[in-house]
Scaffold this motif. Sequence first.
Motif, mmCIF file in Angstrom:
data_model
loop_
_atom_site.group_PDB
_atom_site.id
_atom_site.type_symbol
_atom_site.label_atom_id
_atom_site.label_comp_id
_atom_site.label_asym_id
_atom_site.label_seq_id
_atom_site.Cartn_x
_atom_site.Cartn_y
_atom_site.Cartn_z
ATOM 1 N N ILE A 391 0.836 -1.203 0.000
ATOM 2 C CA ILE A 391 0.000 0.000 0.000
ATOM 3 C C ILE A 391 0.873 1.256 0.000
ATOM 4 C CG2 ILE A 391 -1.715 1.294 1.320
ATOM 5 C CD1 ILE A 391 -2.880 -1.347 2.215
ATOM 6 N N GLU A 392 0.525 2.183 -0.891
ATOM 7 C CA GLU A 392 1.316 3.399 -1.056
ATOM 8 C C GLU A 392 0.878 4.487 -0.071
ATOM 9 O OE1 GLU A 392 -0.107 1.887 -5.185
ATOM 10 O OE2 GLU A 392 -0.934 2.238 -3.165
ATOM 11 N N GLU A 393 1.708 5.553 0.014
ATOM 12 C CA GLU A 393 1.340 6.722 0.789
ATOM 13 C C GLU A 393 0.157 7.421 0.105
ATOM 14 O OE1 GLU A 393 4.313 5.964 -0.204
ATOM 15 O OE2 GLU A 393 5.449 5.578 1.646
ATOM 16 N N PRO A 394 -0.656 8.146 0.874
ATOM 17 C CA PRO A 394 -1.842 8.792 0.284
ATOM 18 C C PRO A 394 -1.533 9.655 -0.933
ATOM 19 C CG PRO A 394 -1.933 8.897 2.678
ATOM 20 C CD PRO A 394 -0.597 8.326 2.329
ATOM 21 N N ALA A 395 -0.444 10.448 -0.877
ATOM 22 C CA ALA A 395 -0.125 11.315 -2.016
ATOM 23 C C ALA A 395 0.227 10.505 -3.257
ATOM 24 C CB ALA A 395 1.043 12.234 -1.641
ATOM 25 N N ALA A 399 -1.830 10.456 -6.830
ATOM 26 C CA ALA A 399 -1.154 10.735 -8.099
ATOM 27 C C ALA A 399 -1.397 9.621 -9.117
ATOM 28 C CB ALA A 399 0.348 10.918 -7.855
ATOM 29 N N ALA A 400 -1.634 8.404 -8.614
ATOM 30 C CA ALA A 400 -1.899 7.265 -9.506
ATOM 31 C C ALA A 400 -3.382 7.110 -9.818
ATOM 32 C CB ALA A 400 -1.360 5.983 -8.878
ATOM 33 N N GLY A 401 -4.202 8.042 -9.351
ATOM 34 C CA GLY A 401 -5.631 7.980 -9.612
ATOM 35 C C GLY A 401 -6.400 7.078 -8.677
ATOM 36 N N LYS A 402 -5.803 6.732 -7.540
ATOM 37 C CA LYS A 402 -6.474 5.878 -6.561
ATOM 38 C C LYS A 402 -7.018 6.718 -5.414
ATOM 39 C CE LYS A 402 -3.487 1.786 -7.157
ATOM 40 N NZ LYS A 402 -2.627 0.837 -6.440
ATOM 41 N N ALA A 403 -7.902 6.106 -4.627
ATOM 42 C CA ALA A 403 -8.368 6.749 -3.400
ATOM 43 C C ALA A 403 -7.197 6.860 -2.436
ATOM 44 C CB ALA A 403 -9.499 5.939 -2.779
ATOM 45 N N PRO A 404 -7.099 7.948 -1.681
ATOM 46 C CA PRO A 404 -5.962 8.104 -0.767
ATOM 47 C C PRO A 404 -5.886 7.029 0.301
ATOM 48 C CG PRO A 404 -7.634 9.778 -0.358
ATOM 49 C CD PRO A 404 -8.008 9.112 -1.644
ATOM 50 N N ASP A 426 -4.779 -3.406 -2.198
ATOM 51 C CA ASP A 426 -4.964 -2.715 -3.482
ATOM 52 C C ASP A 426 -3.824 -1.735 -3.725
ATOM 53 O OD1 ASP A 426 -5.511 -0.785 -1.606
ATOM 54 O OD2 ASP A 426 -7.296 -0.004 -2.611
ATOM 55 N N GLY A 427 -2.614 -2.181 -3.358
ATOM 56 C CA GLY A 427 -1.449 -1.312 -3.462
ATOM 57 C C GLY A 427 -0.757 -1.359 -4.806
ATOM 58 N N ARG A 428 0.555 -1.179 -4.787
ATOM 59 C CA ARG A 428 1.324 -1.030 -6.016
ATOM 60 C C ARG A 428 1.594 -2.345 -6.721
ATOM 61 N NH1 ARG A 428 4.970 0.581 -1.964
ATOM 62 N NH2 ARG A 428 4.837 2.726 -2.720
ATOM 63 N N GLY A 429 1.351 -3.469 -6.029
ATOM 64 C CA GLY A 429 1.661 -4.756 -6.640
ATOM 65 C C GLY A 429 3.160 -5.008 -6.641
ATOM 66 N N ILE A 430 3.562 -6.139 -7.185
ATOM 67 C CA ILE A 430 4.972 -6.507 -7.233
ATOM 68 C C ILE A 430 5.537 -6.130 -8.596
ATOM 69 C CG2 ILE A 430 6.628 -8.408 -7.119
ATOM 70 C CD1 ILE A 430 4.745 -9.836 -5.234
ATOM 71 N N HIS A 431 6.629 -5.380 -8.589
ATOM 72 C CA HIS A 431 7.283 -4.984 -9.843
ATOM 73 C C HIS A 431 8.144 -6.156 -10.301
ATOM 74 C CE1 HIS A 431 9.900 -2.664 -12.603
ATOM 75 N NE2 HIS A 431 8.815 -1.886 -12.709
ATOM 76 N N ARG A 432 7.615 -6.928 -11.244
ATOM 77 C CA ARG A 432 8.258 -8.186 -11.634
ATOM 78 C C ARG A 432 9.621 -7.970 -12.281
ATOM 79 N NH1 ARG A 432 4.100 -12.673 -11.993
ATOM 80 N NH2 ARG A 432 2.189 -11.704 -11.236
ATOM 81 N N GLU A 433 9.788 -6.873 -13.004
ATOM 82 C CA GLU A 433 11.078 -6.639 -13.637
ATOM 83 C C GLU A 433 12.172 -6.434 -12.597
ATOM 84 O OE1 GLU A 433 10.908 -3.491 -16.438
ATOM 85 O OE2 GLU A 433 9.399 -4.443 -17.718
ATOM 86 N N THR A 434 11.848 -5.723 -11.523
ATOM 87 C CA THR A 434 12.827 -5.528 -10.445
ATOM 88 C C THR A 434 13.169 -6.853 -9.788
ATOM 89 O OG1 THR A 434 11.954 -3.309 -10.029
ATOM 90 C CG2 THR A 434 13.281 -4.322 -8.288
ATOM 91 N N VAL A 435 12.136 -7.662 -9.520
ATOM 92 C CA VAL A 435 12.371 -8.969 -8.904
ATOM 93 C C VAL A 435 13.192 -9.858 -9.831
ATOM 94 C CG1 VAL A 435 11.249 -11.063 -8.033
ATOM 95 C CG2 VAL A 435 10.261 -8.822 -7.532
ATOM 96 N N LEU A 436 12.870 -9.852 -11.130
ATOM 97 C CA LEU A 436 13.601 -10.671 -12.087
ATOM 98 C C LEU A 436 15.059 -10.238 -12.174
ATOM 99 C CD1 LEU A 436 13.712 -12.833 -14.264
ATOM 100 C CD2 LEU A 436 12.881 -11.140 -15.912
ATOM 101 N N HIS A 437 15.289 -8.930 -12.200
ATOM 102 C CA HIS A 437 16.665 -8.425 -12.280
ATOM 103 C C HIS A 437 17.471 -8.886 -11.069
ATOM 104 C CE1 HIS A 437 19.981 -5.764 -13.224
ATOM 105 N NE2 HIS A 437 19.915 -5.254 -11.994
ATOM 106 N N GLY A 503 0.449 -2.178 -9.993
ATOM 107 C CA GLY A 503 -0.420 -1.021 -9.949
ATOM 108 C C GLY A 503 -1.793 -1.284 -9.379
ATOM 109 N N LEU A 504 -2.176 -2.573 -9.266
ATOM 110 C CA LEU A 504 -3.523 -2.893 -8.779
ATOM 111 C C LEU A 504 -3.524 -3.598 -7.437
ATOM 112 C CD1 LEU A 504 -5.315 -4.064 -12.055
ATOM 113 C CD2 LEU A 504 -5.361 -1.809 -10.958
ATOM 114 N N GLY A 505 -2.491 -4.350 -7.136
ATOM 115 C CA GLY A 505 -2.450 -4.983 -5.827
ATOM 116 C C GLY A 505 -1.973 -6.416 -5.869
ATOM 117 N N THR A 506 -2.005 -7.056 -4.696
ATOM 118 C CA THR A 506 -1.484 -8.408 -4.523
ATOM 119 C C THR A 506 -2.428 -9.214 -3.639
ATOM 120 O OG1 THR A 506 0.797 -7.597 -4.706
ATOM 121 C CG2 THR A 506 0.489 -9.760 -3.701
#
Length: 657
Positions: A391-395, A399-404, A426-437, A503-506
Amino acid sequence: MDAARYAALFQAEAREHLAELDAALLALEASVRDGADAVVTSAHVATLFRGMHTIKGMAGSMGYTAVEKVSHALESRCEPLRSGDEPLHADLLALIFEGTDVLRTAIDDAARGVETPSATIGSLLVRLRRPVSTGAAPVGGTPSVVSADSATRVGMADSAPDVANVRHVDVRLVSDCPLKGVRAMLVLAKLGPLGQVRATHPEQSRWQEDGFDGVFRVTLVSDAAEDTLVQAAMAAGDVSRVQVRLPALTSQVARQAADAASVPEATRTVRIDARRLDTLLDLVGELVITRDRLLRAIEAEDHPDRDVQRAARDAARLVSAMQDEVLQARLLPVGQVFDRFPRLVRDVSRELGKDVSFVMEGREIELDRSLLDAIGDPILHLLRNALDHGIEEPAVREAAGKAPRGELILRAARDRAAVIIQVQDDGRGIHRETVLHRALEQGLVPPDTAVLTDELLLQVIAHPGFSTARRVTNLSGRGVGVDVVNTRVRALGGQLEIESIEGLGTVVTLRLPVTLAITRALLVEVRGSTFALPATHVEEAMEYHESLRVHHAGGPAVTIRDEVVPLVALGERFGLVRSSTLENVNASAPGSGVDQHLAIVEAGGRRVALLVDALVAQQDIVVKPLDVVRGASPWFSGATVLGDGSPALIIDVPSVV
């Protein structure tokens, strides 16, 4: 009174009240934020006040001075809220939250026989006595609940009550009730919200004496119905009888009717040491094995005695019934574990500067006590990961168009013979490219891996020490969270699954058996050895025919109703034959009638056909722990003893498929 004898009972009941306090505080915090209805807010204040008052009475009867001091100070600090003389505001709630933390520490110390340092509670007591200034407007009104102590002291100074509303509530506790004085205080706490307590007989001070027999009267002014008063007193537990009487009856008939009124014996619950339940289950497990051996021996006789057959069948039926009852006795709602997490989520989200709505679903789902004790830490790790990484910070969310405000869901549900527990955000989800790298850097995946599937993603992030965090905090960054969860879940005979969309969550799913001790299994034979397949993974079983074989790029496979399913020959996988079983099958001509069978299993969303020599039976098995040497193949999750006394290994299906 030997306080040490009842310390565990005191701690268990006090923790239940602490959970109620946390729930009330969280609701009050939400009411301040959202402007809840005054009546609803007042009800939570009443719950808060009543819980603190009850803990104070319990601590006083046990002689736990530190607990009594803290709970009394908290109760006094909540009195202005209850009376409406002080507004409800965030600063005051933060102080009470801190106070309940200190109270929890004092309770645990008291139960261990340790004196809580005065420095721990000293500054809190001072701050609780000070007013907390704020410009916030009052929230809520005065609830219709009066402290039992204050009512007893000032009741006679009030204006004379309407005689029609005065009730004598006569209560008798069960004869073997431990801590009768504490239980009487719980009854008083249940009756308090229904009216104004005028007096008790004998006086409350005598309830703590060793000679108190658990028979007492509560006189109160209440317009509540008789049944409501009876149910409230019964709800305290360990109550065998309740009678509600009028103080003055002019009619002899009415008096006789009141004397005849009684309440049937209440359904009694008993607190017992959990180790006794474990021992009882072990004994029932041995009975199940003996039952199967007895039935097998009778079936093997050419001309068994009919009376012996009938007695054996009756004994088998009784053992099965006993097994079901013991298993049911061990089941507890997952809410007993879930209820500790709202406070955790609140504290962690505030520490991280995040706004989070926490939702719990399926608290009534039941799970074996041993599993319930073991899932607390895995859920804790998953919630912390969701709050810290997901889950991201409210700001950032705006900025991503989600509820704070982010949403975090802890869910329990039944799925056939398994229990599913999910942590969803409903947070940022897992950035698979970062994990793969990072995985490529550490050599955790083949060098030519271009995409991380959900299955491979879980394999990577569950690797010991793996982490993408840039810094280590008190919440995460050491790469042990998912590894701990995966290890614990696998040890419990369950499996871990993960779904994540950037971008949608985990969603992280724990799939667990309902019980660890006795389970349903399909017994199969592979090259002369018998193995057990847990029924939770078995979808169907069928005869194997060469016509089912297909050529597939991914390896050996069969077609099941036009679906291509990977084929695993257990004899080859376990190394029970030197030559390849699959080669032997290939050598058989179509229609040759190879005497083999398929068990179609599912694990982690993957269906596999297991090739076995024979299907033996489907039956309940008693699961025994299996100690293996370091480095051994993780194909087996336990062992069992069959009806003929021979052992069989229990296949860990997720490892095999």
